[in-house]
Design a protein around this motif. Structure first.
Motif, mmCIF file in Angstrom:
data_model
loop_
_atom_site.group_PDB
_atom_site.id
_atom_site.type_symbol
_atom_site.label_atom_id
_atom_site.label_comp_id
_atom_site.label_asym_id
_atom_site.label_seq_id
_atom_site.Cartn_x
_atom_site.Cartn_y
_atom_site.Cartn_z
ATOM 1 N N PRO A 150 0.813 -1.227 0.000
ATOM 2 C CA PRO A 150 0.000 0.000 0.000
ATOM 3 C C PRO A 150 0.841 1.270 0.000
ATOM 4 O O PRO A 150 0.389 2.310 -0.500
ATOM 5 C CB PRO A 150 -0.831 -0.118 1.281
ATOM 6 C CG PRO A 150 -0.060 -1.041 2.158
ATOM 7 C CD PRO A 150 0.645 -1.985 1.254
ATOM 8 N N ILE A 154 -0.002 4.184 -2.682
ATOM 9 C CA ILE A 154 -0.442 5.534 -2.304
ATOM 10 C C ILE A 154 0.609 6.571 -2.683
ATOM 11 O O ILE A 154 0.274 7.710 -3.035
ATOM 12 C CB ILE A 154 -0.793 5.600 -0.795
ATOM 13 C CG1 ILE A 154 -1.635 6.842 -0.501
ATOM 14 C CG2 ILE A 154 0.444 5.596 0.081
ATOM 15 C CD1 ILE A 154 -2.972 6.889 -1.165
ATOM 16 N N LEU A 236 -4.303 11.299 3.608
ATOM 17 C CA LEU A 236 -4.299 10.271 2.571
ATOM 18 C C LEU A 236 -3.045 9.396 2.656
ATOM 19 O O LEU A 236 -3.108 8.179 2.430
ATOM 20 C CB LEU A 236 -4.403 10.917 1.193
ATOM 21 C CG LEU A 236 -5.692 11.719 0.946
ATOM 22 C CD1 LEU A 236 -5.671 12.334 -0.445
ATOM 23 C CD2 LEU A 236 -6.923 10.839 1.117
ATOM 24 N N GLY A 240 -3.688 5.776 3.776
ATOM 25 C CA GLY A 240 -3.517 4.987 2.566
ATOM 26 C C GLY A 240 -2.595 3.801 2.708
ATOM 27 O O GLY A 240 -2.667 2.859 1.915
ATOM 28 N N HIS A 241 -1.707 3.822 3.706
ATOM 29 C CA HIS A 241 -0.824 2.659 3.816
ATOM 30 C C HIS A 241 -0.982 1.925 5.141
ATOM 31 O O HIS A 241 -0.850 0.707 5.189
ATOM 32 C CB HIS A 241 0.641 3.050 3.571
ATOM 33 C CG HIS A 241 1.307 3.767 4.698
ATOM 34 N ND1 HIS A 241 1.245 5.126 4.863
ATOM 35 C CD2 HIS A 241 2.048 3.307 5.732
ATOM 36 C CE1 HIS A 241 1.930 5.475 5.930
ATOM 37 N NE2 HIS A 241 2.421 4.390 6.477
ATOM 38 N N GLY A 354 -11.217 6.104 0.912
ATOM 39 C CA GLY A 354 -10.327 5.249 0.122
ATOM 40 C C GLY A 354 -10.757 3.798 0.042
ATOM 41 O O GLY A 354 -9.970 2.945 -0.389
#
Length: 403
Positions: A150, A154, A236, A240-241, A354
């Motif tokens: 991820p 991202i 984000l 995101g990760h 997301g």
């Protein structure tokens, strides 16, 4: 009434059942849909444990997500009540400002746009598996695979150099930890904010085809403050990760502990089964295990109780996803179950932006890793694996595997 007898929250999981919500939480759910609990600072917000009441309240505009409002349930000393501290983007804002900022980054996470990323995500997954197989055996799946997948995705979407991953992964861990001191958490937020702000400055001079450059265009047009753009970037990048990385590692461990379910997933080429397995793992594991927090702006009647204006609420989505009235035999992992109604991504206007990208990444990972490495197995005892009991996101710090 002072609620002196309210149970302490959060509660501990049973060591022998690391995938299940705490037993005390299950008992509270059986007793009532809402009950008072006591937090670290002595406050006694409502804990909402049943699925129906969680969905109703998460969609109620009379609840605020703003931690600066009195009564907002503070999750830890790292984030004391009454102050925004190190707020991350729009996630802790109310409409209309929340909606205004969220709309600015909605398009890249639309299902069609995300689906177009599938070949690129597949290549990232395949390359990382190649690297892992070429490296030492056993290996730490978190370090070799779960975290890079991820993070690489991202970074490409945002336009963040992956070579800086040590910097943003380290500060991200502090931001989602409940045990770091407030000063350290604040410093990590500021460091990430400054890092994103510097990236935005570079993209002002040299825009590219990425999400940060799109934010820069809005800054240039006067639609967005640069500090807000940096805050969105932090949100984000972190979300995101961290979330997907924990789902990859914890989901893999759960499947290794349920070899029959793993075989169903590994031996199928049906995309519907893979997509369903992702939903079931999201429901079963529910890595955001300390609940979604709100404060009431008005009196609210629900399930026979009156929530007063100023009362804090915690929607315990981990036990909500184990509500037997919605998911029969909820403690059983069943990758063929229809689990798509789960609240792992929240519900209402604040549900995870997301989620299409997270679903795609997990579908690619779960349909590739076990097929390409069919002999994948734990390389240490389950009791030796360090679980993340101290964070807002549940998972494992390490997952030694061999093949």
């Amino acid at each position: 009434m002072a609620h002196e007898t309210a149970a302490a929250f959060p509660m501990a999981r049973a060591p022998q059942c690391p995938f299940d919500p705490p037993p005390d939480l299950r008992e509270l759910q059986e007793q009532a849909p809402l009950t008072r609990v006591r937090l670290w600072d002595g406050s006694t917000p409502w804990l909402v444990t049943r699925f129906a009441e969680q969905r109703t309240l998460l969609a109620d505009p009379r609840l605020s997500s703003d931690p600066a409002r009195p009564g907002y349930p503070s999750p830890s000393p790292a984030r004391p009540a009454g102050g925004t501290g190190s707020n991350i983007g729009f996630i802790l804002m109310d409409d209309p400002e929340h909606a205004r900022l969220r709309r600015m980054v909605t398009a890249p996470f639309a299902i069609k746009r995300v689906e177009a990323l599938r070949p690129a995500v597949q290549k990232i997954v395949d390359d990382l598996i190649d690297d892992m197989l070429a490296g030492p055996n056993p290996a730490d799946l978190v370090e070799a695979f779960a975290l890079p997948v991820p993070s690489l995705v991202i970074c490409a979407l945002l336009g963040v150099p992956y070579t800086d991953h040590d910097l943003f992964q380290g500060h991200s861990r502090n931001l989602i930890s409940r045990s770091v001191p407030p000063e350290q958490r604040g410093a990590s937020f500021q460091a990430l904010h400054d890092y994103l702000d510097q990236l935005l400055e570079r993209k002002l001079a040299e825009p590219a085809d990425d999400l940060l450059s799109q934010l820069v265009a809005r800054v240039r047009a006067g639609e967005l403050k640069r500090s807000d753009a940096a805050g969105i970037g932090v949100l984000l990048l972190v979300a995101g990760h961290e979330t997907t990385a924990n789902m990859i590692a914890l989901g893999t461990l759960a499947l290794l502990e349920h070899p029959g379910q793993l075989a169903l997933l590994r031996d199928s080429d049906d995309p519907k089964l893979v997509a369903g397995a992702v939903e079931e793992l999201l429901r079963y594991l529910n890595i955001t295990h300390t609940g979604r927090r709100r404060v009431a702006l008005d009196d609210i009647e629900i399930a026979g109780v009156t929530i007063r204006a100023g009362d804090g609420l915690i929607m315990a989505n981990d036990i909500g996803n184990r509500d037997p009235g919605v998911f029969p035999d909820p403690g059983r992992l069943d990758v063929t179950r229809d689990a798509r109604r789960h609240v792992a991504f929240g519900f209402g206007v604040h549900q995870c932006l997301g989620q299409p990208l997270a679903r795609l990444e997990l579908q690619v990972v779960y349909s590739t890793l076990y097929r390409r490495v069919p002999t994948l197995r734990r390389a240490t005892a389950l009791e030796s694996i360090p679980f993340k009991h101290d964070g807002a996101v549940y998972g494992v710090y390490e997952l030694p595997v061999s093949w």
